[in-house]
Design an enzyme around this catalytic site. Sequence first.
Site, short mmCIF file in Angstrom:
data_model
loop_
_atom_site.label_atom_id
_atom_site.label_comp_id
_atom_site.label_asym_id
_atom_site.label_seq_id
_atom_site.Cartn_x
_atom_site.Cartn_y
_atom_site.Cartn_z
N ASP A 74 -7.93 -7.50 0.03
CA ASP A 74 -7.09 -7.74 1.19
C ASP A 74 -7.94 -7.41 2.39
O ASP A 74 -8.88 -6.62 2.28
CB ASP A 74 -5.86 -6.81 1.20
CG ASP A 74 -6.21 -5.43 1.71
OD1 ASP A 74 -6.06 -5.17 2.92
OD2 ASP A 74 -6.69 -4.59 0.92
N ASP B 230 0.86 -1.18 0.00
CA ASP B 230 0.00 0.00 0.00
C ASP B 230 0.90 1.24 0.00
O ASP B 230 2.12 1.12 0.07
CB ASP B 230 -0.99 -0.03 1.18
CG ASP B 230 -0.29 -0.02 2.54
OD1 ASP B 230 0.93 0.25 2.60
OD2 ASP B 230 -0.97 -0.27 3.54
N CYS C 97 -7.54 -27.69 6.03
CA CYS C 97 -6.29 -27.04 6.45
C CYS C 97 -5.52 -27.88 7.47
O CYS C 97 -6.05 -28.84 8.04
CB CYS C 97 -6.58 -25.65 7.03
SG CYS C 97 -7.04 -25.62 8.76
N CYS D 186 -7.16 -27.98 11.05
CA CYS D 186 -8.33 -28.84 11.20
C CYS D 186 -7.97 -30.33 11.11
O CYS D 186 -8.68 -31.17 11.66
CB CYS D 186 -9.39 -28.48 10.16
SG CYS D 186 -10.13 -26.87 10.50
N HIS E 56 -6.20 -21.58 9.89
CA HIS E 56 -7.54 -22.01 9.49
C HIS E 56 -8.33 -20.89 8.80
O HIS E 56 -8.90 -21.11 7.72
CB HIS E 56 -8.35 -22.54 10.68
CG HIS E 56 -9.79 -22.67 10.32
ND1 HIS E 56 -10.26 -23.69 9.51
CD2 HIS E 56 -10.85 -21.83 10.51
CE1 HIS E 56 -11.55 -23.49 9.26
NE2 HIS E 56 -11.93 -22.37 9.85
N CYS F 72 -13.19 -28.45 6.57
CA CYS F 72 -11.97 -27.75 6.15
C CYS F 72 -10.82 -28.72 5.89
O CYS F 72 -10.70 -29.74 6.56
CB CYS F 72 -11.58 -26.72 7.22
SG CYS F 72 -10.12 -25.78 6.79
#
Length: 372
Positions: free
Chosen positions: A269, A93, A309, A312, A338, A307
């Site tokens: 974002d 940014d 991930c 998890c 997660h 999930c």
Amino acid sequence: MATGFSFAIRAEDGGARTGEISTPHGVVETPAFMPVATYGAVRGVSAPELRAAGAQILLGNTYHLEERPGSELVAEHGGLHGFTGWRGPWLTDSGGYQVTSLAGRSRLDEDGVTFESSIDGSRRQLTPESAIAIQERLGSDIAMVLDECQPNGTDPTATAGLRAAAERTRRWAERSARARRRADQALFGIVQGGTDLTLRRASAQAIAALGFEGYAHGGLGLGEQPAMRADLVAETNAVLPAASPRYLMGIGYPPDLVDAIAAGIDLFDCVIPTRHARHGVLFTREGVVKLRNTRFRRDTAPPDPDCDCATCAEHSRGYLRHLLRVNDTLGARLASVHNLRFYLRLLEEARGAIRAGRFAALREEIRALPVR
Ligand SMILES: [Zn+2]
């Protein structure tokens, strides 16, 4: 057009589109979500973990990185790609938003923003030119112009303020474009105008006339109703060049993302997934799981049974709740992994749904989620 930078739209479904942004450090499939790596790291999450969660591009905060460790030092390390563990695409940014919202007393005039450093209290100035120079030293693939963001308001004096901010943003965008020295860094212009559609469309036209590689919607997410924001974004996108990537800055919850994708947004974002994770709030396809709630004490289920991930796969809600209660940083880390996977997977699904021509169904499903 910057060297090594291009955008190609591969499929469209209504107003939604999916495509690829090519950068010198890799390809970003859009629509894409950028995890926020304020000081060059997503707090507590390593680059390999980000990759495993599906991240393609990170956002670094220019203001924070210039305060610590400073862009000169980052440049000595070979820019963000050499300094951090993330070798893929980076967006930075301009630092303007943080300077006016986080730094000590700041004063804005035509030249730029003067502020007090939060590190040593010294007076510093951020101008359109210095914001470009700092981002060129950081070496991001995509840089943002310095803009003036005014709080939204409804009274006539606020409209005058919004108009003045949008016009100054255009003058600063011109100066930013002239200040560019690096051929391998794309630069995105920013649309302002608050919640005033006429102002936003005029701002979009003026910024587009300057010919940037991409365009961002600024000054939103400041308290306006989500439905109103979705309309503003859709109407403003109609003015921006369809062949350029469009970025909705700092937004939002999953329903906001699918609404914006339907309006033709390609990049996002937001700090929500990581900030919520640190507070023990997990996103799932059933809604949010607030781990601080006593009822999760004996819960042996993974944070989100649907999930895929790393968190998890190996951990229970009861264990995560315990880690957060004893303030072990592993709790925030696992929860961040997660939540990031939830967001990044949602974007993967959106890309697939757009290619298959069934984005409207995914949008309805996500809009119905009780996650705010
Ligand atoms: Zn998970």
